[in-house]
Scaffold this active site. Structure first.
Site, PDB file in Angstrom:
ATOM      1  N   PHE A   4       0.860  -1.186   0.000  1.00 45.67           N
ATOM      2  CA  PHE A   4       0.000   0.000   0.000  1.00 45.67           C
ATOM      3  C   PHE A   4       0.898   1.238   0.000  1.00 45.67           C
ATOM      4  O   PHE A   4       1.989   1.211   0.578  1.00 45.67           O
ATOM      5  CB  PHE A   4      -0.884  -0.039   1.250  1.00 45.67           C
ATOM      6  CG  PHE A   4      -1.941   1.022   1.311  1.00 45.67           C
ATOM      7  CD1 PHE A   4      -3.094   0.913   0.548  1.00 45.67           C
ATOM      8  CD2 PHE A   4      -1.788   2.130   2.131  1.00 45.67           C
ATOM      9  CE1 PHE A   4      -4.077   1.894   0.602  1.00 45.67           C
ATOM     10  CE2 PHE A   4      -2.760   3.118   2.193  1.00 45.67           C
ATOM     11  CZ  PHE A   4      -3.915   2.998   1.422  1.00 45.67           C
ATOM     12  N   SER A  58       1.408   3.924   1.555  1.00 46.73           N
ATOM     13  CA  SER A  58       1.983   4.494   2.774  1.00 46.73           C
ATOM     14  C   SER A  58       2.933   3.547   3.491  1.00 46.73           C
ATOM     15  O   SER A  58       3.564   3.936   4.484  1.00 46.73           O
ATOM     16  CB  SER A  58       0.863   4.898   3.739  1.00 46.73           C
ATOM     17  OG  SER A  58       0.100   3.758   4.118  1.00 46.73           O
ATOM     18  N   LYS A  59       3.081   2.311   3.024  1.00 45.15           N
ATOM     19  CA  LYS A  59       3.977   1.358   3.679  1.00 45.15           C
ATOM     20  C   LYS A  59       5.433   1.756   3.428  1.00 45.15           C
ATOM     21  O   LYS A  59       5.745   2.493   2.483  1.00 45.15           O
ATOM     22  CB  LYS A  59       3.736  -0.061   3.149  1.00 45.15           C
ATOM     23  CG  LYS A  59       2.320  -0.569   3.303  1.00 45.15           C
ATOM     24  CD  LYS A  59       1.870  -0.635   4.749  1.00 45.15           C
ATOM     25  CE  LYS A  59       0.472  -1.238   4.838  1.00 45.15           C
ATOM     26  NZ  LYS A  59      -0.105  -1.115   6.182  1.00 45.15           N
ATOM     27  N   PRO A  60       6.364   1.241   4.245  1.00 42.27           N
ATOM     28  CA  PRO A  60       7.782   1.557   4.018  1.00 42.27           C
ATOM     29  C   PRO A  60       8.250   1.266   2.595  1.00 42.27           C
ATOM     30  O   PRO A  60       9.020   2.026   2.030  1.00 42.27           O
ATOM     31  CB  PRO A  60       8.496   0.675   5.051  1.00 42.27           C
ATOM     32  CG  PRO A  60       7.513   0.590   6.188  1.00 42.27           C
ATOM     33  CD  PRO A  60       6.165   0.511   5.526  1.00 42.27           C
TER      34      PRO A  60
END
Length: 370
Positions: free
Chosen positions: A179, A181-183
Site C-alpha cells: 500500500f 503508505s507502507k515503508p
C-alpha cells in the site's frame, strides 16, 4: 507538514520511476509482465526466502496464504485483536473463526505467553501481526505452534529484522503489503507472500490466477489476485533506495526519541529487533484533546487503531465485550501516530516533538481532579 510525504520521495527517484513505468508502457505486458518475476526474485533474495509470490494487495496475500493451507469453515485461526480489520476479516471471509489473543504492552504484538490456551483441535493456523514495523516474537510463537502453520502478517514490517533474520522469512508463510503508505509502497494496491515451502509456493501461484496451473486448466479454486506490472515497475524503482530509506526512518525515530526525552511513551524495541517504523506511534493521555491541539498547530496525527477487532460490530458474533482483551483496549485508547517518512527534516521533527510535549502538559494540567 505531511503525515507521510510521498511527493518528496517521488522527487528523489523520479527518473527511475518514470523510466521503469515507461518500459512497461512500451512493451505493453500489463498483466504478469517481466517486471513481476524481476521483482519477486529481488524481494525473495532480500528476505532470504526461497519464494516470493506477488499479489494485488496485502489483504489478498493473507487470503492466498490461508487458501493455500486449506483453511475454511469450521477452522480456527489465532490472531491479534489489535490490528487493521483485514487480518481477521480474511479469516472470517473464508468461513473460519478468528480467535483473539491479547498483545504485549511494550510492542503491541501478540503475547506468546497467552497463545497456548487459545489453541484447540480446530486451530488451523496462527497469524501474529508485526505491528508498527517491529516483528512479533516469532521464535516463541513458532515454538508454541509446534506443527501448526504460522502466517506472519508483516504488512507493516517488511524490511525489519528479528534476531538478524528478515521479516517475512520467519514462519511458514510471510505476508506483506505494498500500500502506498507502507515503508515499501507502490502507487496503488499491492502485496506479496513469502515461503520456503515449494508446495505452498506453487499453490499460491495457482490461486492468484483463478486456480490455474496452465491456461484454462484449474486444479484448485482461486481468484484474481495478480499484481499489476506497472505497480511492479514502481516497486522496482523504490526498492533501489529501500535500504537507504530504512536507515532514514531509523534516523527520524532516533531523533524523535531524543527530543521527547521520556516526556511521552515512545516506541520500545526489543533488543533483538529492528523496526522499519511503518508508523511512529506514541501513547498519550487525553488523546482526543491532544490531537485537536496538534491539528491547530499544523501537526497531523492518526490513530492505528482506535477500536480493537473484538469490539467491532462485524465481530459481535464472537460475543467478546469490553474487558476481554484489556491490553489491546488500553492501547486503543492511548496510541497516536506522528508524521513519519524517510525525508522528514530535522526542523519538522523538532516542531512535532515541541508541540506534543506542550499540549500533553496542557491536557494533564487541565484534566479534572488534577
Amino acid at each position: 507538514m505531511e503525515f507521510i510525504d510521498l511527493k518528496a520521495q517521488y522527487k528523489q527517484i523520479k527518473a527511475s520511476v518514470d523510466r521503469r513505468m515507461q518500459a512497461v508502457l512500451d512493451h505493453a505486458q500489463f498483466i504478469m509482465g517481466p517486471e513481476i518475476k524481476e521483482l519477486e526474485d529481488k524481494l525473495a533474495a532480500f528476505t532470504g526466502s526461497k519464494h516470493c509470490i506477488s499479489c494485488a494487495s496485502g489483504t489478498d496475500a493473507l487470503m492466498l496464504a490461508m487458501m493455500a493451507l486449506n483453511i475454511g469453515a469450521g477452522d480456527e485461526v489465532v490472531t491479534s485483536p489489535f490490528t487493521f480489520i483485514a487480518t481477521a476479516e480474511m479469516i472470517a471471509l473464508l468461513g473460519a473463526k478468528p480467535v483473539f489473543v491479547d498483545i504485549c504492552a511494550d510492542n503491541y504484538n501478540l503475547d506468546p505467553e497467552l497463545l497456548a490456551r487459545a489453541i484447540t483441535p480446530r486451530t488451523k493456523a496462527i497469524m501474529p501481526v508485526s505491528l508498527y514495523g517491529q516483528c512479533a516474537d516469532m521464535d516463541a510463537i513458532n515454538e508454541v505452534a509446534g506443527g501448526i502453520p504460522v502466517i506472519e502478517d508483516a504488512a507493516q514490517s517488511f524490511g525489519a529484522k528479528y534476531h538478524g533474520q528478515m521479516s517475512c522469512n520467519l514462519s511458514t508463510i510471510g505476508c506483506t503489503s505494498f500500500f502506498p503508505s507502507k515503508p515499501l509502497g507502490c502507487y496503488g494496491d499491492g502485496g506479496a507472500c513469502f515461503t520456503n515451502d515449494d508446495v505452498l509456493a506453487t499453490k499460491m501461484k495457482q490461486i492468484r490466477v483463478h486456480g490455474q496451473d496452465r491456461r484454462y486448466h484449474h486444479p484448485v479454486i482461486g481468484f484474481n489476485g495478480r499484481l499489476d506490472t506497472l505497480q511492479a515497475a514502481v516497486l522496482l524503482a523504490k526498492f533501489d533506495v529501500f535500504e537507504q530509506e530504512i536507515q532514514q526512518r531509523e534516523r527520524v525515530a532516533t531523533s524523535y526519541k531524543k527530543h521527547f526525552d521520556a516526556a511521552v511513551q515512545t516506541p520500545r524495541l526489543r533488543p533483538y529487533c529492528t523496526s522499519v517504523y511503518a508508523q511512529y506511534t506514541i501513547e498519550v493521555d487525553h488523546r482526543d484533546e491532544v490531537q485537536d491541539t496538534l491539528k491547530s498547530k499544523g501537526v497531523p496525527t492518526a490513530v492505528h487503531y482506535p477500536v480493537p477487532l473484538h469490539l467491532q460490530p462485524a465481530f459481535a458474533f464472537l460475543g467478546q465485550g469490553v474487558g476481554a482483551f484489556p491490553v489491546s483496549e488500553r492501547a486503543a485508547q492511548r496510541v497516536m501516530s506522528l508524521p513519519m517518512h524517510p525525508y522528514m527534516p530535522e526542523n519538522e521533527i523538532e516542531q512535532v516533538t515541541a508541540a506534543v510535549k506542550e499540549c500533553t502538559q496542557l491536557s494533564v494540567t487541565a484534566a479534572p481532579g488534577r
